[in-house]
Design a protein around this motif. Structure first.
Motif, short mmCIF file in Angstrom:
data_model
loop_
_atom_site.label_atom_id
_atom_site.label_comp_id
_atom_site.label_asym_id
_atom_site.label_seq_id
_atom_site.Cartn_x
_atom_site.Cartn_y
_atom_site.Cartn_z
N ASN A 154 0.84 -1.19 0.00
CA ASN A 154 0.00 0.00 0.00
C ASN A 154 0.88 1.25 0.00
N VAL A 155 0.66 2.12 -0.97
CA VAL A 155 1.40 3.37 -1.07
C VAL A 155 0.46 4.50 -0.68
N GLU A 156 0.87 5.27 0.31
CA GLU A 156 0.02 6.35 0.82
C GLU A 156 0.67 7.70 0.54
N GLY A 157 -0.06 8.54 -0.17
CA GLY A 157 0.37 9.91 -0.37
C GLY A 157 -0.17 10.75 0.76
N THR A 158 0.71 11.42 1.49
CA THR A 158 0.27 12.15 2.68
C THR A 158 1.21 13.32 2.93
N THR A 159 1.13 13.90 4.13
CA THR A 159 1.96 15.04 4.50
C THR A 159 2.97 14.62 5.57
N PRO A 160 4.01 15.41 5.80
CA PRO A 160 5.06 14.99 6.75
C PRO A 160 4.55 14.74 8.17
N ARG A 215 15.57 10.58 6.52
CA ARG A 215 14.69 11.67 6.95
C ARG A 215 13.28 11.46 6.40
N MET A 216 12.35 12.25 6.92
CA MET A 216 11.00 12.29 6.36
C MET A 216 11.01 13.31 5.23
N PHE A 217 10.17 13.09 4.20
CA PHE A 217 10.11 14.10 3.14
C PHE A 217 9.57 15.40 3.74
N SER A 218 9.95 16.51 3.15
CA SER A 218 9.68 17.83 3.72
C SER A 218 8.55 18.54 3.00
N ASP A 219 8.19 19.73 3.55
CA ASP A 219 7.19 20.58 2.88
C ASP A 219 7.67 21.02 1.51
N LYS A 220 8.99 21.17 1.38
CA LYS A 220 9.57 21.53 0.09
C LYS A 220 9.30 20.42 -0.93
N ALA A 243 7.93 16.21 -5.42
CA ALA A 243 9.15 15.41 -5.58
C ALA A 243 8.85 13.92 -5.55
N ARG A 244 9.63 13.16 -6.30
CA ARG A 244 9.49 11.71 -6.32
C ARG A 244 10.41 11.13 -5.23
N VAL A 245 9.97 11.26 -3.99
CA VAL A 245 10.72 10.73 -2.85
C VAL A 245 9.78 9.84 -2.04
N ALA A 246 10.38 8.90 -1.31
CA ALA A 246 9.56 7.94 -0.56
C ALA A 246 10.22 7.62 0.77
N VAL A 247 9.38 7.35 1.75
CA VAL A 247 9.81 6.85 3.05
C VAL A 247 9.16 5.48 3.22
N VAL A 248 9.96 4.47 3.55
CA VAL A 248 9.46 3.09 3.53
C VAL A 248 9.56 2.45 4.92
N GLY A 249 8.74 1.42 5.14
CA GLY A 249 8.77 0.65 6.38
C GLY A 249 9.78 -0.48 6.30
N VAL A 302 4.53 -0.47 4.52
CA VAL A 302 3.94 0.81 4.10
C VAL A 302 4.97 1.66 3.38
N VAL A 303 4.48 2.45 2.44
CA VAL A 303 5.32 3.42 1.73
C VAL A 303 4.61 4.77 1.79
N TYR A 304 5.32 5.79 2.25
CA TYR A 304 4.77 7.14 2.29
C TYR A 304 5.45 8.00 1.22
N ILE A 305 4.63 8.71 0.44
CA ILE A 305 5.15 9.66 -0.54
C ILE A 305 4.36 10.97 -0.39
N PRO A 306 4.87 12.09 -0.90
CA PRO A 306 4.11 13.35 -0.80
C PRO A 306 2.74 13.22 -1.47
N VAL A 307 1.72 13.77 -0.81
CA VAL A 307 0.37 13.64 -1.32
C VAL A 307 0.22 14.32 -2.68
N THR A 308 0.93 15.42 -2.90
CA THR A 308 0.85 16.12 -4.18
C THR A 308 1.43 15.27 -5.31
N THR A 309 2.50 14.55 -4.99
CA THR A 309 3.11 13.65 -5.98
C THR A 309 2.14 12.53 -6.34
#
Length: 404
Positions: free
Chosen positions: A120-126, A140-145, A151-157, A203-210
Motif C-alpha cells: 500500500n502506497v500512501e500519499g500524505t503530508t510529513p 529523513r522524512m520528506f519535507s514541505d519543500k 518530488a518523487r521521494v519515498a519513506v518506507v517501512g 507501508v510506503v509514504y510519498i508526498p500527497v501532491t506527488t
C-alpha cells in the motif's frame, strides 16, 4: 474448635476420595470457566484498544460520503469530494486541531532490481509521523519543500526494506512504484504487527501532491486525518470541522452531510462498553457452572449428615452444642469451596494461556476476576452448606443414637 473442625473436614475428604473429587469437580470447572471467560473478554477489550490506538490518539478521520436522515450510507465519492483546500481550511480555522494530514492511497507493485513487492502506497503530508507515532530510523522524512515541488521521494517501512533491499540499505537508492522511479529518503522504525495481525511496517509514504498529480491524476483526497490536542477538546474540534466543511461544500441547513467524521475517541468508548457487556455476559454464563457446583456441595453434605447421624448423636450426648455441630458442617462445606477455588484458579489461568497459545486469541488474566471467583466459590460452599449443617445441628440426640 476451629482447627479441629478443619482437620475433621480434611480427613473426611481424604477418606472419601472419589466422592470428594466429584464434588470438587463442579467448583473447579465453575471457577476455571469464570476466570477463562473473563480473561477472554478482557483480551478482547485490550485488542480493541490496541487496534484503535495504533492509528494514533485523539483522532478524527474525515471521509467523503455521508448518511441520509434515514441512516443510509452515501457511497464514498458521491457528490462533492474532499480536497487539499478543505484540509488547509481546517488547519487555519480550527483551534485544537494539532495535526491535519490529507491523504490518498492505493496498492502498487514496487520493484528494485530483480526484487518486487506489492504494498500500500500512501500519499500524505510529513506530519503523518506525529499522528501515527512513527519514528525515522534512517534518513529523513520528506519535507514541505518536497510536498510543494511534487518530488518523487519515498519513506518506507522495515518490511519493504527486508523484501526489496537484501543488503538492508535503502536510503539513497531508487525504488520503482508503478514503474515510476522514486528516491528512498528515509526508513521508518519497526513497529511490528498490530493487535489484529496487520503488518504496520508494510507501508510506503510519498508526498500527497506527488501521488495526486504524478501517479493517480486526481485533485481530491480519500480522507483527512486530524489529531486533536487532547481528549477534552476533540468533540469541539469535530463540531468546528463539520461547520467548516458544510460551509465550504455549500450544504444547506437541514440537508445531509456529504462527508463523515469518525471520532476514534468516541468509537473507542463505544467499543469498550460493548466489550464490557461481552465480558459480563461470558462471566455470567460461566458462573452458572459454579451454581451447579454449589448444588453438588449441598447434595454431598446432605449425604454426609445422613451417614454421620450416629456420630452427631454421640457428640451431642457428650455436650456438643447446636453451634458446635453447625460450625463443623459449615467448615466442611467451605473447605470444599476453598480447595475447589484454588484448583479452579490454576485451571482457569492455565486454560487462558493455552487458549491464547493455541487459537492466537488475546487473553488477559485479571487479578480481580481471580479474587472474585475464589471468594464466590467459598461463598457458594458456605451458602449451600447452611441447610445440611442446620439439619445436622437440629438432630435430636436420642433419635440420632437410635439411627441405624
Amino acid at each position: 474448635m476451629l482447627g479441629e473442625s478443619i482437620k475433621m473436614a480434611i480427613d473426611g475428604m481424604i477418606t472419601n476420595k472419589m466422592r470428594t473429587f466429584l464434588t470438587l469437580l463442579g467448583i473447579i470447572i465453575g471457577v476455571g470457566a469464570v476466570i477463562t471467560m473473563v480473561s477472554l473478554g478482557m483480551g478482547v477489550k485490550e485488542q480493541i484498544k490496541e487496534n484503535i490506538s495504533s492509528l494514533g490518539s485523539n483522532l478524527l478521520i474525515i471521509t467523503p460520503g455521508g448518511r441520509t436522515s434515514s441512516g443510509a450510507r452515501l457511497a464514498a465519492g458521491t457528490g462533492v469530494r474532499l480536497t487539499m483546500e478543505d484540509a488547509e481550511a481546517i488547519t487555519r480555522s480550527v483551534e485544537g486541531a494539532m495535526y491535519v494530514a490529507p491523504s490518498v492511497s492505493s496498492s502498487y507493485q514496487l520493484v528494485v532490481g530483480n526484487q518486487n513487492w506489492t504494498a500500500n502506497v500512501e500519499g500524505t503530508t510529513p506530519n503523518v509521523l506525529d499522528i501515527r507515532n512513527f519514528n525515522i530510523e534512517d534518513g529523513r522524512m520528506f519535507s514541505d519543500k518536497d510536498l510543494n515541488s511534487r518530488a518523487r521521494v519515498a519513506v518506507v517501512g522495515k518490511t519493504i526494506v527486508d523484501n526489496l533491499f537484501p543488503d538492508g540499505i535503502a536510503v539513497g537508492k531508487t525504488i520503482r512504484i508503478n514503474k515510476a522511479p522514486f528516491k528512498v529518503v528515509g526508513v521508518l522504525s519497526e513497529k511490528g504487527q498490530s493487535a489484529n495481525g496487520q503488518d504496520q511496517d508494510d507501508v510506503v509514504y510519498i508526498p500527497v501532491t506527488t501521488a495526486q498529480q504524478r501517479m493517480m491524476g486526481i485533485t481530491y483526497v480519500n480522507r483527512i486525518t486530524i489529531q486533536a490536542e487532547n481528549e477534552t477538546v476533540i468533540n469541539s474540534v469535530q463540531a468546528e470541522i463539520e461547520t467548516i466543511l458544510r460551509a465550504r461544500h455549500k450544504i444547506k441547513e437541514g440537508d445531509d452531510d456529504d462527508f463523515t467524521v469518525r471520532n476514534l475517541a468516541a468509537l473507542m468508548d463505544t467499543m469498550m462498553e460493548t466489550a464490557n457487556t461481552i465480558t459480563l455476559l461470558l462471566g455470567n454464563i460461566a458462573a452458572i457452572s459454579l451454581l451447579v457446583g454449589g448444588i453438588g456441595i449441598m447434595n454431598i453434605m446432605l449425604v454426609s449428615v445422613t451417614e454421620r447421624t450416629r456420630e452427631i448423636g454421640i457428640r451431642k450426648a457428650l455436650g456438643a452444642t447446636y453451634n458446635n455441630i453447625l460450625l463443623q458442617f459449615l467448615i466442611e462445606s467451605m473447605v470444599i469451596g476453598v480447595f475447589g477455588g484454588v484448583l479452579g484458579t490454576m485451571l482457569g489461568i492455565g486454560a487462558s494461556y493455552a487458549l491464547s497459545y493455541v487459537s492466537g486469541w488475546g487473553t488477559v488474566v485479571s487479578l480481580p476476576a481471580i479474587i472474585i471467583a475464589v471468594v464466590f466459590s467459598v461463598g457458594i460452599g458456605l451458602f449451600f452448606g447452611i441447610y445440611p449443617a442446620r439439619k445436622a445441628a437440629l438432630l435430636d440426640p436420642i433419635d440420632a443414637l437410635r439411627y441405624e
